[in-house]
Design a protein around this motif. Structure first.
Motif, mmCIF file in Angstrom:
data_model
loop_
_atom_site.group_PDB
_atom_site.id
_atom_site.type_symbol
_atom_site.label_atom_id
_atom_site.label_comp_id
_atom_site.label_asym_id
_atom_site.label_seq_id
_atom_site.Cartn_x
_atom_site.Cartn_y
_atom_site.Cartn_z
ATOM 1 N N ARG A 182 0.835 -1.204 0.000
ATOM 2 C CA ARG A 182 0.000 0.000 0.000
ATOM 3 C C ARG A 182 0.867 1.250 0.000
ATOM 4 O O ARG A 182 0.569 2.225 -0.668
ATOM 5 C CB ARG A 182 -0.927 -0.010 1.219
ATOM 6 C CG ARG A 182 -1.715 1.288 1.337
ATOM 7 C CD ARG A 182 -3.054 1.105 1.967
ATOM 8 N NE ARG A 182 -3.714 2.388 2.114
ATOM 9 C CZ ARG A 182 -5.006 2.584 1.951
ATOM 10 N NH1 ARG A 182 -5.793 1.587 1.640
ATOM 11 N NH2 ARG A 182 -5.523 3.780 2.110
ATOM 12 N N ARG A 183 1.970 1.191 0.734
ATOM 13 C CA ARG A 183 2.827 2.372 0.826
ATOM 14 C C ARG A 183 3.495 2.729 -0.493
ATOM 15 O O ARG A 183 3.856 3.874 -0.711
ATOM 16 C CB ARG A 183 3.871 2.179 1.925
ATOM 17 C CG ARG A 183 3.416 2.845 3.220
ATOM 18 C CD ARG A 183 4.331 2.536 4.366
ATOM 19 N NE ARG A 183 3.615 1.759 5.347
ATOM 20 C CZ ARG A 183 4.067 0.645 5.918
ATOM 21 N NH1 ARG A 183 5.249 0.174 5.622
ATOM 22 N NH2 ARG A 183 3.329 0.016 6.788
ATOM 23 N N MET A 212 0.714 4.984 -1.855
ATOM 24 C CA MET A 212 0.172 6.117 -1.081
ATOM 25 C C MET A 212 0.614 7.498 -1.587
ATOM 26 O O MET A 212 -0.208 8.410 -1.661
ATOM 27 C CB MET A 212 0.491 5.941 0.406
ATOM 28 C CG MET A 212 -0.569 5.091 1.101
ATOM 29 S SD MET A 212 -0.054 4.242 2.605
ATOM 30 C CE MET A 212 0.813 5.486 3.516
ATOM 31 N N PRO A 213 1.891 7.677 -1.973
ATOM 32 C CA PRO A 213 2.278 9.023 -2.427
ATOM 33 C C PRO A 213 1.529 9.455 -3.685
ATOM 34 O O PRO A 213 1.407 10.646 -3.956
ATOM 35 C CB PRO A 213 3.775 8.883 -2.726
ATOM 36 C CG PRO A 213 4.224 7.660 -2.021
ATOM 37 C CD PRO A 213 3.037 6.749 -1.945
ATOM 38 N N PHE A 264 -1.595 9.189 -4.252
ATOM 39 C CA PHE A 264 -3.003 9.528 -4.004
ATOM 40 C C PHE A 264 -3.190 10.472 -2.814
ATOM 41 O O PHE A 264 -4.261 10.522 -2.240
ATOM 42 C CB PHE A 264 -3.823 8.244 -3.775
ATOM 43 C CG PHE A 264 -3.942 7.385 -4.999
ATOM 44 C CD1 PHE A 264 -4.897 7.656 -5.964
ATOM 45 C CD2 PHE A 264 -3.096 6.308 -5.200
ATOM 46 C CE1 PHE A 264 -5.017 6.867 -7.099
ATOM 47 C CE2 PHE A 264 -3.190 5.509 -6.330
ATOM 48 C CZ PHE A 264 -4.166 5.788 -7.294
ATOM 49 N N THR A 265 -2.157 11.188 -2.430
ATOM 50 C CA THR A 265 -2.320 12.106 -1.293
ATOM 51 C C THR A 265 -3.271 13.237 -1.674
ATOM 52 O O THR A 265 -3.519 13.497 -2.856
ATOM 53 C CB THR A 265 -0.981 12.740 -0.886
ATOM 54 O OG1 THR A 265 -0.519 13.526 -1.988
ATOM 55 C CG2 THR A 265 0.063 11.694 -0.523
ATOM 56 N N VAL A 266 -3.804 13.915 -0.672
ATOM 57 C CA VAL A 266 -4.734 15.023 -0.912
ATOM 58 C C VAL A 266 -4.072 16.076 -1.800
ATOM 59 O O VAL A 266 -4.667 16.589 -2.747
ATOM 60 C CB VAL A 266 -5.183 15.645 0.430
ATOM 61 C CG1 VAL A 266 -5.999 16.906 0.188
ATOM 62 C CG2 VAL A 266 -5.994 14.638 1.238
ATOM 63 N N ARG A 267 -2.792 16.361 -1.525
ATOM 64 C CA ARG A 267 -2.119 17.415 -2.299
ATOM 65 C C ARG A 267 -1.909 16.985 -3.748
ATOM 66 O O ARG A 267 -2.121 17.752 -4.676
ATOM 67 C CB ARG A 267 -0.789 17.776 -1.634
ATOM 68 C CG ARG A 267 -0.145 19.036 -2.159
ATOM 69 C CD ARG A 267 0.740 19.742 -1.126
ATOM 70 N NE ARG A 267 1.206 18.863 -0.073
ATOM 71 C CZ ARG A 267 2.300 18.101 -0.160
ATOM 72 N NH1 ARG A 267 3.027 18.106 -1.254
ATOM 73 N NH2 ARG A 267 2.655 17.348 0.850
ATOM 74 N N ASN A 275 -9.680 10.268 -2.395
ATOM 75 C CA ASN A 275 -9.587 11.719 -2.629
ATOM 76 C C ASN A 275 -9.681 12.070 -4.110
ATOM 77 O O ASN A 275 -10.166 13.139 -4.477
ATOM 78 C CB ASN A 275 -8.333 12.274 -1.974
ATOM 79 C CG ASN A 275 -8.457 12.164 -0.460
ATOM 80 O OD1 ASN A 275 -9.463 12.615 0.100
ATOM 81 N ND2 ASN A 275 -7.516 11.504 0.185
ATOM 82 N N GLN A 325 0.445 15.363 4.041
ATOM 83 C CA GLN A 325 0.957 14.013 3.788
ATOM 84 C C GLN A 325 2.287 14.139 3.068
ATOM 85 O O GLN A 325 2.454 14.998 2.198
ATOM 86 C CB GLN A 325 -0.023 13.231 2.905
ATOM 87 C CG GLN A 325 -1.283 12.812 3.601
ATOM 88 C CD GLN A 325 -2.328 12.386 2.602
ATOM 89 O OE1 GLN A 325 -3.022 13.217 2.025
ATOM 90 N NE2 GLN A 325 -2.451 11.088 2.370
ATOM 91 N N ASP A 366 5.284 13.662 0.555
ATOM 92 C CA ASP A 366 5.395 13.319 -0.854
ATOM 93 C C ASP A 366 6.151 12.011 -1.039
ATOM 94 O O ASP A 366 5.965 11.315 -2.020
ATOM 95 C CB ASP A 366 6.150 14.414 -1.614
ATOM 96 C CG ASP A 366 5.201 15.534 -2.006
ATOM 97 O OD1 ASP A 366 4.024 15.242 -2.265
ATOM 98 O OD2 ASP A 366 5.645 16.696 -2.034
ATOM 99 N N ASP A 413 6.228 9.231 1.049
ATOM 100 C CA ASP A 413 5.547 7.976 1.363
ATOM 101 C C ASP A 413 4.054 8.127 1.620
ATOM 102 O O ASP A 413 3.387 7.144 1.944
ATOM 103 C CB ASP A 413 6.233 7.278 2.548
ATOM 104 C CG ASP A 413 6.154 8.080 3.840
ATOM 105 O OD1 ASP A 413 5.436 9.106 3.860
ATOM 106 O OD2 ASP A 413 6.794 7.690 4.820
ATOM 107 N N GLY A 414 3.505 9.323 1.460
ATOM 108 C CA GLY A 414 2.061 9.507 1.616
ATOM 109 C C GLY A 414 1.571 9.521 3.050
ATOM 110 O O GLY A 414 0.381 9.685 3.327
#
Ligand code: SF4
Lengths: 393, 68
Positions: free
Chosen positions: A97-98, A101-102, A104-107, A346, B31, B33, B35-36
């Motif tokens: 998952r990790r 994750m980067p 799909f972050t909110v930013r 998001n 979050q 950049d 590793d989220g």
């Protein structure tokens, strides 16, 4: 009780959920293949079990509760896709998952908004230039969601008709398992070729970035499985939320119901997600005896967490059957809960906000072209939605 | 809520990158950049309702409010 129970009222949950929550919050249900599983219906119980380390997400477990009739081959295929993310448990799940994750972050997703806006504007312009009545699944919901996920993943948009068709067949309950399996095989072969190309040449997209990180635990086949999962998850459910959301908004005043203020619009989208709860259950398996809701679920039994029922629990939500766009609560579990909570949530939020705002601003006179009762609701699909949405203005 | 004894406990190991903390309190959370995972932007006051909201929404137990 036989499960799943089809929805009868287009916007309400299947009949009987409310009674289950008060009378038998953890109950025994019989699935289409005859297997028994536990259905968990209360908000607190669902959230607790979704984070309980004694609950496994393994879809390859013989008791994993499928809510559709699948062949043994179908089971194996679903389990294989599950092994790429959604069916993994710790310790494999976290690192996989990790990796994503980067992306799909909110930013990161906010950075995609201008692009999503452009795609939405183009679809609406084409809609307005075309004949009336129009059909919103093919004119707006699918083009927007599939373009966005294609670009993010690096899937050529020109191939869209091919994979939209295969993906649509794959997620339907009313298609014979054999045809579903064939469609899944074709889609997999296509992504296999695509991923092979990215492993060779690379590029500036999500699949290329993942291809560059292949290793012994995350090989070519895993990457293909993950690509399949992201592609299907990326448009199927968001497209359903778009069309159902439009119908609900039309039933509640249309353009006048859509908040102008971005924060209020964001919360209105949360309420639509809660109210519609288009993905009802997620399959799990107990790995130990678990006491919950007055019963003990024995180790090895299948468990269905009903996120839809949880979202309509009166102990958590006032007047849960009512749509209140100003409710102002994000505590629904429409994206699931726990370590497997939707990774793309998001992105889905951004697409929904932009579509609803743009559509009702540009086409304020939008209305259904057929009576509500005649709309082809997918009452018995694993993702609730509409086959077609004829509209005019 | 009174007092200053409430504490926000952040367990980045558990974070699953859902970003609900960022949605409920963008001025406090971000979050990474790389590793989220969750990053705290400002010194957070655990009595702040937005921090409580983030703790309630967090799907992984990565954000917890510890009582006095
Ligand atoms: S809400 Fe929880 S899991 Fe999600 S990013 Fe914030 S800390 Fe991590």
């Amino acid at each position: 009780m036989a499960f799943p129970v089809p929805r009868t009222c287009p916007f309400d949950l299947p009949a009987g959920y409310a009674a289950l929550r008060t009378e038998r919050p953890v109950s025994r249900v019989r699935l289409p293949d005859g297997q028994l599983a536990w259905l968990v219906t209360r908000y607190e119980d669902v959230r607790r079990l979704a984070t309980d380390p004694r609950i496994s997400a393994d879809r390859g477990h013989p008791n994993s509760p499928y809510t559709e009739l699948v062949t043994a081959q179908g089971r194996a295929a679903i389990a294989a896709v599950g092994r790429s993310l959604i069916g993994l448990d710790p310790p494999e799940h976290g690192p996989r998952r990790r990796m994503l994750m980067p992306e799909f972050t909110v930013r990161r997703v906010n950075g995609l908004r201008p692009h999503i806006q452009r795609v939405v504007d183009e679809s609406i312009a084409a809609l307005l230039a075309g004949p009336r009545p129009a059909e919103l699944v093919t004119a707006l919901a699918l083009p927007v969601t599939s373009t966005v996920i294609c670009e993010l993943l690096g899937v050529p948009y020109a191939d869209r008709d091919f994979f939209l068709d295969r993906a649509a067949v794959q997620v339907r309950r009313d298609v014979p398992p054999e045809r579903r399996r064939q469609a899944g095989g074709e889609l997999r072969a296509y992504l296999d070729r695509l991923v092979t190309g990215k492993e060779r040449d690379g590029g500036d997209d999500l699949l290329s970035r993942l291809a560059a990180r292949r290793n012994a635990e995350f090989d070519h086949d895993q990457l293909v499985g993950l690509a399949m999962l992201l592609l299907i998850a990326g448009f199927e459910s968001t497209a359903s939320m778009i069309v159902l959301g439009v119908v609900v908004l039309l039933e509640h005043g249309g353009a006048a119901a859509v908040p102008k203020d971005p924060a209020a619009l964001g919360l209105a989208v949360e309420e639509l997600l809660r109210y519609l709860s288009i993905v009802d259950t997620m399959p799990r398996v107990a790995t130990a005896d678990i006491e919950v809701g007055g019963v003990t679920i024995p180790a090895g039994d299948g468990v269905l967490l009903s996120f839809a029922s949880a979202n309509h629990d009166a102990d958590t939500f006032d007047d849960p059957a009512g749509l209140r766009l100003g409710r102002g609560s994000r505590q629904h579990v429409a994206f699931g809960y726990g370590a497997h909570q939707c990774l793309g949530q998001n992105l889905a939020r951004a697409e929904l906000e932009i579509v609803f705002r743009s559509l009702f601003t540009r086409v304020p006179g939008l209305r259904l072209a057929v009576p509500l009762a005649d709309l082809p609701f997918k009452r018995d699909a694993s993702v609730y939605g509409l086959d077609r949405l004829p509209v005019t203005w | 809520m009174t007092g200053i004894a409430m504490r926000l406990i952040i367990d980045r190991e558990r974070c699953v990158g859902a970003g609900l903390c960022v949605l409920s309190a963008p001025e406090l959370f971000d979050q990474s950049d790389a590793d989220g995972r969750v990053v705290v932007r400002a010194s957070t006051d655990a009595d702040d309702p937005a921090v409580h909201e983030a703790g309630r929404l967090c799907p992984s137990g990565a954000l917890r409010i510890a009582g006095p």
